[in-house]
Structure formats: C-alpha cells, structure tokens
Scaffold this active site. Structure first.
Site, PDB file in Angstrom:
ATOM      1  N   ARG A   1     -17.958  -9.016  43.663  1.00 20.47           N
ATOM      2  CA  ARG A   1     -19.453  -9.444  43.863  1.00 20.47           C
ATOM      3  C   ARG A   1     -19.626 -10.714  42.787  1.00 20.47           C
ATOM      4  NH1 ARG A   1     -22.104  -4.005  41.077  1.00 20.47           N
ATOM      5  NH2 ARG A   1     -20.941  -4.201  39.014  1.00 20.47           N
TER       6      ARG A   1
ATOM      7  N   ARG B   1     -29.383   5.531  54.409  1.00 18.18           N
ATOM      8  CA  ARG B   1     -30.589   5.751  54.714  1.00 18.18           C
ATOM      9  C   ARG B   1     -30.843   5.610  56.221  1.00 18.18           C
ATOM     10  NH1 ARG B   1     -32.351   2.812  49.926  1.00 18.18           N
ATOM     11  NH2 ARG B   1     -32.389   4.141  48.348  1.00 18.18           N
TER      12      ARG B   1
ATOM     13  N   ARG C   1     -10.708   1.388  34.062  1.00 20.61           N
ATOM     14  CA  ARG C   1     -10.950  -0.031  34.991  1.00 20.61           C
ATOM     15  C   ARG C   1     -11.690  -0.939  33.986  1.00 20.61           C
ATOM     16  NH1 ARG C   1     -13.437  -1.595  38.982  1.00 20.61           N
ATOM     17  NH2 ARG C   1     -14.953   0.201  38.565  1.00 20.61           N
TER      18      ARG C   1
ATOM     19  N   GLU D   1     -17.112 -11.365  39.566  1.00 28.62           N
ATOM     20  CA  GLU D   1     -16.602 -10.041  39.018  1.00 28.62           C
ATOM     21  C   GLU D   1     -15.151  -9.642  39.458  1.00 28.62           C
ATOM     22  OE1 GLU D   1     -18.987  -6.572  38.627  1.00 28.62           O
ATOM     23  OE2 GLU D   1     -20.465  -7.847  37.529  1.00 28.62           O
TER      24      GLU D   1
ATOM     25  N   ASP E   1     -24.577   6.018  33.342  1.00 32.47           N
ATOM     26  CA  ASP E   1     -25.556   5.262  33.346  1.00 32.47           C
ATOM     27  C   ASP E   1     -26.400   5.238  31.951  1.00 32.47           C
ATOM     28  OD1 ASP E   1     -25.278   3.770  35.778  1.00 32.47           O
ATOM     29  OD2 ASP E   1     -26.411   5.551  36.925  1.00 32.47           O
TER      30      ASP E   1
ATOM     31  N   ARG F   1     -22.825   8.632  44.946  1.00 32.26           N
ATOM     32  CA  ARG F   1     -23.907   8.239  44.396  1.00 32.26           C
ATOM     33  C   ARG F   1     -24.714   7.068  44.905  1.00 32.26           C
ATOM     34  NH1 ARG F   1     -23.211   5.529  39.125  1.00 32.26           N
ATOM     35  NH2 ARG F   1     -22.787   3.464  39.501  1.00 32.26           N
TER      36      ARG F   1
ATOM     37  N   TYR G   1     -18.375   8.352  33.417  1.00 35.87           N
ATOM     38  CA  TYR G   1     -19.236   7.127  33.581  1.00 35.87           C
ATOM     39  C   TYR G   1     -20.759   7.647  33.480  1.00 35.87           C
ATOM     40  CZ  TYR G   1     -21.571   3.326  35.524  1.00 35.87           C
ATOM     41  OH  TYR G   1     -22.271   2.134  35.688  1.00 35.87           O
TER      42      TYR G   1
HETATM   43  P1  FAD Z   1     -21.242   1.717  24.786  1.00 32.26           P
HETATM   44  O1  FAD Z   1     -22.346   0.639  25.088  1.00 32.26           O
HETATM   45  O2  FAD Z   1     -19.852   1.407  25.399  1.00 32.26           O
HETATM   46  O3  FAD Z   1     -21.176   1.547  23.182  1.00 32.26           O
HETATM   47  C1  FAD Z   1     -20.151   2.070  22.377  1.00 32.26           C
HETATM   48  C2  FAD Z   1     -19.976   1.253  21.173  1.00 32.26           C
HETATM   49  O4  FAD Z   1     -18.967   1.780  20.454  1.00 32.26           O
HETATM   50  C3  FAD Z   1     -19.450  -0.143  21.673  1.00 32.26           C
HETATM   51  O5  FAD Z   1     -20.643  -1.116  21.189  1.00 32.26           O
HETATM   52  C4  FAD Z   1     -18.180  -0.409  20.801  1.00 32.26           C
HETATM   53  O6  FAD Z   1     -17.933  -1.688  20.201  1.00 32.26           O
HETATM   54  C5  FAD Z   1     -17.881   0.793  19.742  1.00 32.26           C
HETATM   55  N1  FAD Z   1     -16.840   1.143  19.264  1.00 32.26           N
HETATM   56  C6  FAD Z   1     -15.858   1.516  20.089  1.00 32.26           C
HETATM   57  N2  FAD Z   1     -14.699   1.802  19.120  1.00 32.26           N
HETATM   58  C7  FAD Z   1     -15.120   1.732  18.190  1.00 32.26           C
HETATM   59  C8  FAD Z   1     -14.647   1.451  16.736  1.00 32.26           C
HETATM   60  N3  FAD Z   1     -13.239   1.964  16.573  1.00 32.26           N
HETATM   61  N4  FAD Z   1     -15.204   1.342  15.745  1.00 32.26           N
HETATM   62  C9  FAD Z   1     -16.497   0.837  15.750  1.00 32.26           C
HETATM   63  N5  FAD Z   1     -17.216   0.718  16.864  1.00 32.26           N
HETATM   64  C10 FAD Z   1     -16.706   1.062  18.237  1.00 32.26           C
HETATM   65  N6  FAD Z   1     -25.829   1.641  33.305  1.00 32.26           N
HETATM   66  C11 FAD Z   1     -27.010   1.635  34.002  1.00 32.26           C
HETATM   67  O7  FAD Z   1     -28.003   2.597  33.991  1.00 32.26           O
HETATM   68  N7  FAD Z   1     -27.174   0.469  34.885  1.00 32.26           N
HETATM   69  C12 FAD Z   1     -26.365  -0.347  35.421  1.00 32.26           C
HETATM   70  O8  FAD Z   1     -26.700  -1.364  36.237  1.00 32.26           O
HETATM   71  C13 FAD Z   1     -25.446  -0.198  34.462  1.00 32.26           C
HETATM   72  N8  FAD Z   1     -24.242  -1.306  34.878  1.00 32.26           N
HETATM   73  C14 FAD Z   1     -22.863  -1.392  34.124  1.00 32.26           C
HETATM   74  C15 FAD Z   1     -22.173  -1.948  34.627  1.00 32.26           C
HETATM   75  C16 FAD Z   1     -20.849  -2.111  33.929  1.00 32.26           C
HETATM   76  C17 FAD Z   1     -19.917  -3.266  34.228  1.00 32.26           C
HETATM   77  C18 FAD Z   1     -20.538  -1.116  32.714  1.00 32.26           C
HETATM   78  C19 FAD Z   1     -19.187  -1.040  32.171  1.00 32.26           C
HETATM   79  C20 FAD Z   1     -21.332  -0.131  32.686  1.00 32.26           C
HETATM   80  C21 FAD Z   1     -22.600  -0.229  33.200  1.00 32.26           C
HETATM   81  N9  FAD Z   1     -23.822   0.849  32.681  1.00 32.26           N
HETATM   82  C22 FAD Z   1     -24.964   0.669  33.615  1.00 32.26           C
HETATM   83  C23 FAD Z   1     -23.576   1.689  31.947  1.00 32.26           C
HETATM   84  C24 FAD Z   1     -24.009   1.514  30.512  1.00 32.26           C
HETATM   85  O9  FAD Z   1     -23.438   0.297  29.919  1.00 32.26           O
HETATM   86  C25 FAD Z   1     -23.652   2.707  29.605  1.00 32.26           C
HETATM   87  O10 FAD Z   1     -24.583   3.811  29.998  1.00 32.26           O
HETATM   88  C26 FAD Z   1     -24.073   2.444  28.249  1.00 32.26           C
HETATM   89  O11 FAD Z   1     -23.355   1.346  27.883  1.00 32.26           O
HETATM   90  C27 FAD Z   1     -23.564   3.800  27.582  1.00 32.26           C
HETATM   91  O12 FAD Z   1     -23.675   3.758  26.126  1.00 32.26           O
HETATM   92  P2  FAD Z   1     -22.720   4.236  25.006  1.00 32.26           P
HETATM   93  O13 FAD Z   1     -23.422   4.161  23.776  1.00 32.26           O
HETATM   94  O14 FAD Z   1     -22.218   5.534  25.390  1.00 32.26           O
HETATM   95  O15 FAD Z   1     -21.418   3.117  25.046  1.00 32.26           O
HETATM   96  N1  UDP Z   2     -19.215   0.804  46.940  1.00 32.66           N
HETATM   97  C1  UDP Z   2     -18.572   0.021  48.348  1.00 32.66           C
HETATM   98  N2  UDP Z   2     -18.981  -1.056  48.611  1.00 32.66           N
HETATM   99  C2  UDP Z   2     -20.228  -1.638  48.220  1.00 32.66           C
HETATM  100  C3  UDP Z   2     -20.971  -0.859  47.211  1.00 32.66           C
HETATM  101  C4  UDP Z   2     -20.403   0.061  46.693  1.00 32.66           C
HETATM  102  O1  UDP Z   2     -17.490   0.501  48.786  1.00 32.66           O
HETATM  103  O2  UDP Z   2     -20.977  -2.727  48.923  1.00 32.66           O
HETATM  104  C5  UDP Z   2     -18.435   1.780  46.566  1.00 32.66           C
HETATM  105  C6  UDP Z   2     -17.280   1.521  45.468  1.00 32.66           C
HETATM  106  O3  UDP Z   2     -16.441   2.548  45.637  1.00 32.66           O
HETATM  107  C7  UDP Z   2     -18.275   1.663  44.241  1.00 32.66           C
HETATM  108  C8  UDP Z   2     -18.988   2.712  44.461  1.00 32.66           C
HETATM  109  O4  UDP Z   2     -19.327   2.692  45.947  1.00 32.66           O
HETATM  110  O5  UDP Z   2     -17.087   1.668  43.123  1.00 32.66           O
HETATM  111  C9  UDP Z   2     -20.259   2.727  43.691  1.00 32.66           C
HETATM  112  O6  UDP Z   2     -21.273   1.639  43.603  1.00 32.66           O
HETATM  113  P1  UDP Z   2     -22.087   0.870  42.742  1.00 32.66           P
HETATM  114  O7  UDP Z   2     -22.610  -0.164  43.159  1.00 32.66           O
HETATM  115  O8  UDP Z   2     -22.840   1.931  42.128  1.00 32.66           O
HETATM  116  O9  UDP Z   2     -21.022   0.514  41.706  1.00 32.66           O
HETATM  117  P2  UDP Z   2     -20.948  -0.196  40.060  1.00 32.66           P
HETATM  118  O10 UDP Z   2     -22.283  -0.903  40.240  1.00 32.66           O
HETATM  119  O11 UDP Z   2     -21.250   0.963  39.144  1.00 32.66           O
HETATM  120  O12 UDP Z   2     -19.882  -1.053  40.175  1.00 32.66           O
END
Ligand code: FAD
Ligand code: UDP
Length: 395
Positions: free
Chosen positions: A289, A179, A258, A312, A362, A175, A360
C-alpha cells in the site's frame, strides 16, 4: 537505582502502566527503552522538509469501542474527527474498501440491491456453505465469494504474509468487515480519531509525571548499565514489554514475525493520491500500500507544494529487524505456550504488550490490557502484598 517499579519499553502498554503506578499509587517508576524516543511503534515526528506528521513505524489510526480506554486516553489528548477510509487498486481501477455494496457493484458492473448482492455472494461462496473455515483462504471465500476474494484478498494477503493463505489463521481476515451498504468506514468502532497535536505530544503527556523517569537508548539486556535484567530482576518488580523469546534467550526457539520496509519519498506535488491509504491488491505491484500522511490531518495548514508518501513492503523479520506482526503458525503457538510457562515462574516480572505476549494488539487493546494488569496485578501487589506473577487476564 531508586525505583519501586521498572518498566521495560515505553510503548502504550509500558506508559499506561507507568502512568497509573505513578499517579494512582505514588510509586517511583523507571521506564527504559532501547530506542532514542518514547512511544514505541506509535511514535511520530514532523518530516523535516514538509512539516507533515509522519508515523515512523507505519500508519496508526486510533479507534475503540471501549469507553474506559476512550476516557483514559482523553486525559492526555483531544482527537480530531478523522474517519479512516481505504481504497484499493485492482487491474488499474480504484475500488472502495473494505468490501461493501459499492465495491460489489463496481466489480460486477451492476446495480444490485443489498439483498440481490447477498444472494449473489452466497452463490459464489456456495462451495463452502455451511462449513466453519479455520484458514484464511476458506474464510475469505466464504465471506465474499471466490471472484472478490481473488481480486482483493488473495494477492494482497500473499504479499503481506508471504505465506499460503491456507496456512494462515482465519482470524486475520475476520477483523475486516463486509457490508451490504455503501458504508465504507474502515472501522466499526464507537470512537475514532487522531490525536489533535500528534502522537508524540500525547505520549509525552503520559510520561510527564514527577515520579516517572525515562531512560532512552537503554537496552535491558545490556548488563553494563544499571537498569539491566541481571541488576534488576529479583530486586525491583518489572513490567517487561519487549519480545518474550528474547527475555528467555530464545531457549524455546524464535517466534516468527513479519516486518515492513517503508520506502519514503518527498514529492513535488501538493497531493499525490487524494486520500491517506491506497492498497495495491494485485500481485504485479511489489508493495502492499501507499500511505500519504498529509491526509490524516486535513484540518492542519500544511504547505501545498510538496507531499510525503510511504510505500510499504512486507517480509519475514530476521534478527535485528523490527518485529511488527506475529505470524502465529502452529509451531509459534507451541513455542508461545512454553514461554508462558517460563514467564509464570519468573517471579516479580510481568510480561505485557504486543511483544511480551506475542499478540497483535491495536493501541486501544494494548492500553486496555495494561489497565487490566494494573488493576489485577500491580495494584493488589503494592497495596495488599500479593505476589506478582504472570498469567491470567493479561495473557
Ligand atoms: P510497542 O509500541 O512495540 O513498544 C514496545 C517498546 O519496547 C518499544 O519502544 C521497544 O523499543 C521497547 N523494547 C523492546 N525491547 C527492549 C529492550 N530489550 N530494552 C528496552 N526497551 C525495549 N494500532 C492501532 O490501534 N491502529 C493502527 O492503525 C495500528 N497500526 C499499526 C501499524 C503497524 C505497522 C504496526 C506494527 C502496529 C500498528 N498498530 C496499530 C499497533 C500498535 O503499534 C500497538 O498496539 C502498540 O504499539 C502496542 O504498544 P506496546 O507498548 O505493546 O508495544
Ligand atoms: N486484507 C486484504 N486486502 C486488503 C486489505 C486487507 O487481503 O485490501 C487482508 C490481509 O490479509 C491483511 C488483513 O486483511 O493482513 C487485515 O487487514 P488490515 O488492513 O487490518 O491490516 P493492517 O492495517 O493491520 O496491516
């Protein structure tokens, strides 16, 4: 309880389903969440000391090429013109990421043209030429050659996943673009930006409908409250977006995740690192990061005396930790298949979202997948009496 549909989880998946069901079908929807706020992992709030918007569960950048999703989300918020860029520190030097011609020339102290750089990387990836790598290690070397792989990918991935890159799927790295131009935009998508008034304002608009009732601090598995698994399943259709293994009492084993520990600090400087995200690619720095959220909104008039940063640290999730990234080992995939079979026989319960499908996703993917579930399952059920059964497009 007076509801036509119960949605467990108020993240983007759950709220999209709730909004569509309430608005398009006129259904009464009860949304529960065990947290004290709506929005799932996209939730953000203003830091009390500085007023800077902080994404509570890690930086969230919105980007999509899906026009339907883009049009849908624009009903609830406008977006800024923020374009995400990331820099990486290797041996005390800052490089632009993802790997582009600027990274390559800086790394090799050279002035290569695009075609010269391509030739060089092909030579350096020669050991794996013509193969179809299935693991992250081999895929990384094939994409960028061994020297760049070892500088920017190997240790960062090691810190992020605590798993030998040879045991990780190649897809994790596919992903990231590579470039042969100086373009260092992090994402390739057509649409990108951050919600102008923040994530929480956006999320609240989605839930703001007279037919939607939200109950926070409510766990679906707490049988002492009315909207629980025991009280609801079989009586009212359910869209469940919590962890799929938890729903089935872990009977096929725990799926591995994780989690991230965020170390947040308010510093007495206006600007700590000059940009929103800096990766630390070497093994001797324990965190992956540093995020500096003020840079997500350069258009806002934030005060300039202080800034917030978040380091993080990534590790395996134990029970009780927030599950963030599915690890997806072979053992996990076997368990997931077993859970999918169980999900198919759970009548009138649909499993969706990141936790419910162990994928996973987005934000734009979670929203897109919820719109598909609405079209293909929920609407046909309420309008045409079709059975509500998991399986198919949403998995
Ligand atoms: P979630 O947002 O996880 O919502 C699930 C909800 O269910 C939670 O509020 C939880 O409390 C609730 N729940 C779980 N179990 C129960 C229960 N038993 N009873 C009641 N409620 C419950 N996406 C991007 O597009 N761009 C990004 O830059 C990006 N960065 C991310 C960085 C991190 C660290 C993480 C973890 C995710 C990131 N994402 C990003 C992904 C994004 O968070 C998800 O796409 C989005 O949260 C998915 O929504 P969801 O509704 O599936 O899950
Ligand atoms: N990654 C890496 N070096 C970097 C950035 C990303 O090795 O500087 C790898 C790493 O395995 C990571 C994956 O590419 O889990 C996806 O990166 P991304 O930035 O999309 O991760 P996220 O923001 O979802 O944590």
């Amino acid at each position: 309880m007076d509801a036509d549909l119960v949605v467990v989880g108020s993240g983007f998946f759950g709220l999209t389903v709730a909004e569509r069901a309430a608005k398009e079908l006129g259904l009464k929807v009860t949304v529960i969440d065990r947290r004290h706020h709506i929005g799932g992992n996209a939730y953000s709030e203003d830091d009390a000391q500085t007023g800077i918007e902080v994404h509570r569960y890690g930086a969230h950048l919105f980007h999509t090429s899906n026009k339907r999703v883009w049009d849908y989300v624009n009903q609830f918020t406008t977006f800024t013109n923020y374009v995400h860029r990331v820099y990486g520190v290797h041996k005390g030097e800052v490089f632009p990421l993802p790997i582009n011609l600027g990274t390559i020339n800086q790394f090799f102290r050279a002035n290569y043209s695009p075609s010269e750089a391509r030739t060089l990387i092909e030579e350096q990836a020669g050991e794996l030429a013509g193969t179809d790598p299935q693991n992250l290690n081999d895929k990384g070397i094939q994409l960028i050659g061994r020297p760049l792989y070892e500088a920017f990918i190997k240790h960062y991935t090691g810190k992020q996943w605590q798993t030998d890159p040879k045991d990780l799927p190649a897809g994790i790295i596919s992903r990231l673009p590579v470039r042969y131009t100086y373009d260092n935009r992090y994402f390739n998508d057509t649409y990108e930006g951050l919600p102008t008034n923040g994530y929480t304002a956006w999320i609240e608009r989605m839930a703001d409908h007279p037919n939607i009732s939200v109950q926070l601090n409510t766990d679906f598995f707490d049988e002492s409250q009315p909207v629980s698994k025991g009280n609801v399943v079989g009586n009212v259709p359910v869209v469940y977006t919590g962890p799929v293994d938890r729903y089935f009492e872990y009977k096929e084993g725990d799926l591995s995740w994780r989690t991230i520990d965020f170390e947040e600090e308010v510093l007495e400087v206006g600007d700590f690192q000059g940009t929103s995200v800096v990766n630390y690619n070497d093994a001797d720095v324990p965190f992956t990061r540093i995020i500096e959220p003020r840079h997500f909104h350069p258009e806002r008039n934030y005060q300039t005396e202080k800034t917030v940063i978040m380091r993080e640290f990534s590790r395996f999730a134990e029970k009780g930790d927030e599950p963030y990234y599915p690890i997806n080992t072979e053992a996990d995939r076997a368990k997931l298949l077993a859970y999918r079979d169980l999900a198919k026989s759970e009548n009138s319960v649909l499993f969706g979202g990141r936790l419910g499908t162990y994928k996973y996703l987005d934000m734009h993917m979670a929203i897109g997948s919820a719109l598909s579930m609405f079209d293909n399952k929920i609407k046909p059920h309420f309008e045409g009496g079709e059975a509500l059964v998991s399986g198919g497009v949403d998995e």
